[in-house]
Design an enzyme around this catalytic site. Structure first.
Site, short mmCIF file in Angstrom:
data_model
loop_
_atom_site.label_atom_id
_atom_site.label_comp_id
_atom_site.label_asym_id
_atom_site.label_seq_id
_atom_site.Cartn_x
_atom_site.Cartn_y
_atom_site.Cartn_z
NE ARG A 28 -3.68 -2.21 2.28
CZ ARG A 28 -4.52 -2.48 1.30
NH1 ARG A 28 -5.03 -1.78 0.39
NH2 ARG A 28 -5.25 -4.01 1.40
CG ASP A 29 1.45 5.57 -2.34
OD1 ASP A 29 2.12 5.42 -3.48
OD2 ASP A 29 1.79 6.32 -1.60
CB ILE A 30 3.73 5.57 2.44
CG1 ILE A 30 3.96 5.93 4.10
CG2 ILE A 30 4.23 6.85 1.80
CD1 ILE A 30 5.41 5.63 4.52
CG ASN A 86 3.63 8.96 -12.20
OD1 ASN A 86 2.73 9.14 -13.31
ND2 ASN A 86 3.45 8.96 -11.07
CD GLU A 94 6.73 12.12 -5.32
OE1 GLU A 94 6.40 11.30 -4.39
OE2 GLU A 94 5.95 13.12 -5.30
CB VAL A 95 10.25 6.01 -5.79
CG1 VAL A 95 11.13 4.82 -5.21
CG2 VAL A 95 9.99 6.72 -4.46
CG HIS A 99 6.50 2.95 -8.51
ND1 HIS A 99 7.82 3.53 -8.74
CD2 HIS A 99 5.59 3.61 -8.46
CE1 HIS A 99 7.61 4.77 -8.54
NE2 HIS A 99 6.36 5.12 -8.51
CG MET A 100 0.81 -0.78 -12.35
SD MET A 100 0.50 -2.25 -12.92
CE MET A 100 0.81 -2.04 -14.50
CG HIS A 101 1.07 4.81 -8.63
ND1 HIS A 101 1.25 5.47 -7.50
CD2 HIS A 101 2.30 5.30 -9.47
CE1 HIS A 101 2.25 6.28 -7.57
NE2 HIS A 101 2.90 5.88 -8.56
P1 AMP Z 1 5.98 8.23 -8.11
O1 AMP Z 1 5.58 9.76 -7.93
O2 AMP Z 1 5.33 7.47 -9.29
O3 AMP Z 1 7.44 7.87 -8.19
O4 AMP Z 1 5.47 7.35 -6.87
C1 AMP Z 1 6.10 7.16 -5.70
C2 AMP Z 1 5.11 6.64 -4.77
O5 AMP Z 1 5.79 5.93 -3.55
C3 AMP Z 1 4.39 7.85 -4.09
O6 AMP Z 1 2.84 7.66 -4.11
C4 AMP Z 1 4.75 7.73 -2.62
O7 AMP Z 1 3.81 8.07 -1.58
C5 AMP Z 1 5.05 6.31 -2.26
N1 AMP Z 1 6.08 5.87 -1.45
C6 AMP Z 1 7.15 6.65 -1.11
N2 AMP Z 1 7.85 5.99 -0.02
C7 AMP Z 1 6.81 4.87 0.29
C8 AMP Z 1 6.90 3.98 1.46
N3 AMP Z 1 7.99 3.79 2.26
N4 AMP Z 1 6.20 3.04 1.48
C9 AMP Z 1 4.85 3.13 0.62
N5 AMP Z 1 4.73 3.93 -0.52
C10 AMP Z 1 5.90 4.95 -0.63
#
Ligand code: AMP
Length: 115
Positions: A28-30, A86, A94-95, A99-101
């Site tokens: 689950r997204d944080i 993204n 951001e990460v 990853h797939m949302h």
């Molecule tokens: P993106 O902008 O597509 O790179 O999405 C990165 C996602 O990772 C964001 O929706 C964040 O809320 C999520 N995220 C970052 N750190 C964590 C974590 N430790 N556990 C779960 N989700 C995270």
């Protein structure tokens, strides 16, 4: 360069894991954007959608089969949901571990803000 998602795979930091197999992990997204907001990631690090290769096809295909399974388990399959990947700055990534949302549980509105 390893990201926070590698630490989740290695169980070095906690996450609410909802699915795992030999190729992918889902948690689950944080900071959820909807009632269901789950991230599905390949277990091997791929930085961005620009970096995918033919060797990644099994894991990338599994993102979709895992998403369908999780959506059914979450009870959102019939109403529908959105799958998002993204890439880099304009995509809002951001990460830097691909990853797939999986986002759903309410009507999500238009795919993009019109600016
Ligand atoms: P993106 O902008 O597509 O790179 O999405 C990165 C996602 O990772 C964001 O929706 C964040 O809320 C999520 N995220 C970052 N750190 C964590 C974590 N430790 N556990 C779960 N989700 C995270």
């Amino acid at each position: 360069m390893s990201t926070v998602f590698s630490k989740i795979i290695a169980r070095e930091i906690p996450a609410d894991i909802v699915y795992e197999d030999e190729l992918v992990l889902a948690f689950r997204d944080i900071a959820p954007s909807a009632p269901t907001h789950i991230l599905i990631i390949p277990k091997h690090e791929i930085a961005t959608a620009n970096d995918v290769t033919i060797e990644d096809e099994a894991a990338l295909g599994r993102l979709f089969t895992a998403a369908a399974k999780i959506a059914a388990e979450e009870g959102i399959a019939a109403d529908g949901y959105r799958l998002i990947v993204n890439c880099n700055a304009h995509g809002g990534q951001e990460v830097f571990h691909l990853h797939m949302h999986l986002v759903g549980g309410r009507p999500l509105g238009p795919m993009l803000a019109r600016k």
